[in-house]
Design a protein around this motif. Structure first.
Motif, PDB file in Angstrom:
ATOM      1  N   LEU A  92       0.893  -1.178  -0.100  1.00 30.16           N
ATOM      2  CA  LEU A  92      -0.026  -0.123   0.138  1.00 30.16           C
ATOM      3  C   LEU A  92       1.038   1.527   0.026  1.00 30.16           C
ATOM      4  O   LEU A  92       0.676   2.129  -0.818  1.00 30.16           O
ATOM      5  CB  LEU A  92      -0.909  -0.048   1.117  1.00 30.16           C
ATOM      6  N   GLN A  93       2.061   1.295   1.003  1.00 28.86           N
ATOM      7  CA  GLN A  93       2.642   2.528   0.923  1.00 28.86           C
ATOM      8  C   GLN A  93       3.404   2.841  -0.317  1.00 28.86           C
ATOM      9  O   GLN A  93       3.566   3.660  -0.888  1.00 28.86           O
ATOM     10  CB  GLN A  93       3.767   2.437   1.848  1.00 28.86           C
ATOM     11  N   ASP A 148     -11.299  -8.500   3.676  1.00 25.34           N
ATOM     12  CA  ASP A 148     -10.116  -9.077   3.216  1.00 25.34           C
ATOM     13  C   ASP A 148      -9.275  -8.331   2.154  1.00 25.34           C
ATOM     14  O   ASP A 148      -8.682  -8.675   1.659  1.00 25.34           O
ATOM     15  CB  ASP A 148     -10.138 -10.469   2.947  1.00 25.34           C
ATOM     16  N   ARG A 149      -9.982  -7.149   1.996  1.00 34.74           N
ATOM     17  CA  ARG A 149      -9.231  -6.215   1.149  1.00 34.74           C
ATOM     18  C   ARG A 149      -9.134  -4.752   1.287  1.00 34.74           C
ATOM     19  O   ARG A 149      -9.891  -4.339   2.083  1.00 34.74           O
ATOM     20  CB  ARG A 149      -9.759  -6.353  -0.330  1.00 34.74           C
ATOM     21  N   VAL A 150      -7.952  -4.094   0.772  1.00 32.48           N
ATOM     22  CA  VAL A 150      -7.675  -2.733   1.007  1.00 32.48           C
ATOM     23  C   VAL A 150      -7.771  -1.974  -0.439  1.00 32.48           C
ATOM     24  O   VAL A 150      -7.102  -2.449  -1.269  1.00 32.48           O
ATOM     25  CB  VAL A 150      -6.474  -2.591   1.712  1.00 32.48           C
ATOM     26  N   PHE A 189      -5.639  -4.052  -2.966  1.00 35.83           N
ATOM     27  CA  PHE A 189      -4.682  -5.036  -2.321  1.00 35.83           C
ATOM     28  C   PHE A 189      -5.492  -6.088  -1.454  1.00 35.83           C
ATOM     29  O   PHE A 189      -6.073  -5.618  -0.679  1.00 35.83           O
ATOM     30  CB  PHE A 189      -3.897  -4.451  -1.357  1.00 35.83           C
ATOM     31  N   PRO A 190      -4.995  -7.236  -1.329  1.00 32.60           N
ATOM     32  CA  PRO A 190      -5.478  -8.417  -0.485  1.00 32.60           C
ATOM     33  C   PRO A 190      -4.649  -7.862   1.038  1.00 32.60           C
ATOM     34  O   PRO A 190      -3.738  -7.590   0.912  1.00 32.60           O
ATOM     35  CB  PRO A 190      -4.939  -9.790  -1.105  1.00 32.60           C
ATOM     36  N   SER A 191      -5.746  -7.975   1.908  1.00 35.04           N
ATOM     37  CA  SER A 191      -4.934  -7.929   3.524  1.00 35.04           C
ATOM     38  C   SER A 191      -4.560  -9.003   4.066  1.00 35.04           C
ATOM     39  O   SER A 191      -5.109 -10.025   3.845  1.00 35.04           O
ATOM     40  CB  SER A 191      -6.078  -6.964   4.146  1.00 35.04           C
TER      41      SER A 191
END
Lengths: 117, 144
Positions: B46-47, B79-81, B141-143
């Motif tokens: 993510l970053q 479960d996702r971002v 993204f998957p978390s």
């Protein structure tokens, strides 16, 4: 981002980077990093304390390694953490600069590389 | 029966496109990763994608084409971002950019061109929309 430079008795220069090698940090260390590598032929960059790496950070490492290579020297990246290693691999950097996980191997690669014509 | 449902997490940051924008963004995203309880791998992805997307917006565009405002948001749902990056600069669709030819030797290496490649590889999905005079980038993204 913290950058420490140490000249070892073996003629190898050890550069220890710590913190985030992000866009801002890349701009901050670019001149210092390129000045140090511009004056050396055998360099180990200890990446174990780097917890983030972005494309401009990669640029600093690659341009430094290229300058050293042009003088017939060698740069090795030592012990990146899992996330940083995965960035380096996806960017194809492992094909350009050796990435190793033990210091003895890193030292032997740069000493051999710097000694060869 | 007690249902255990994780409430969605959402945070938004509005950035002026100035020299301090990336530093403010970094401070924000580090707090977001902690507050959204992201694992190390998804927090890193993510970053990285946020950094590349915003650095790209800041670097590109001159005069009227330059974005004056960048709005970034993170939503965690189950479960996702989802990361959205929106700017008011000239239309630019990074998903249409060709994949870079990665150098095979250090002599061939050139500066730049990696940011979009990294975004594509670290996000599970990247979508672009142009709406209301703004570029919108959606990254999933998957978390962990």
């Amino acid at each position: 981002m913290d950058m420490q430079v140490e000249d070892l008795d073996s003629g190898v220069t050890n550069i220890t980077l710590r913190g985030r090698l992000d866009t801002v940090a890349a701009g901050d260390i670019d001149l210092k990093f390129s000045t140090v590598v511009g004056a050396k032929r055998a360099i180990v960059v200890d990446m174990s304390g780097v917890d983030f790496l972005a494309s401009l950070g990669i640029r600093v490492l690659v341009m430094g390694a290229k300058a050293v290579r042009n003088k017939g020297g060698k740069v090795v990246l030592l012990s990146p953490d899992a996330n940083v290693h995965s960035v380096l691999k996806i960017a194809g950097i492992d094909q350009l600069i050796p990435i190793v996980f033990d210091r003895a191997t890193a030292l032997s690669i740069v000493q051999l590389g710097a000694a060869s014509p | 029966v007690i249902a255990c449902v994780q409430a969605p997490y959402r945070s938004t940051l509005v950035l002026r496109n100035d020299s301090g924008a990336l530093a403010r963004m970094t401070e924000w995203i580090l707090g977001v990763c902690q507050a959204a309880a992201l694992g190390t791998k998804s927090a890193f992805a993510l970053q990285l994608c946020l950094e590349e997307a915003v650095a790209n917006i800041i670097e590109h565009g001159e005069g009227a084409a330059r974005a004056s405002e960048i709005v970034v948001a993170v939503v965690r749902e189950g479960d996702r971002v989802i990361l959205t990056v929106e700017d008011n600069g000239a239309p630019f669709d990074p998903t249409k950019m060709a994949a870079p030819l990665l150098p095979r030797t250090i002599e061939e290496a050139t500066a730049g061109g990696l940011g979009i490649h990294l975004m594509r590889r670290f996000a599970s999905d990247v979508e672009y929309r142009r709406e209301g005079g703004r570029n919108q980038l959606w990254l999933t993204f998957p978390s962990d």
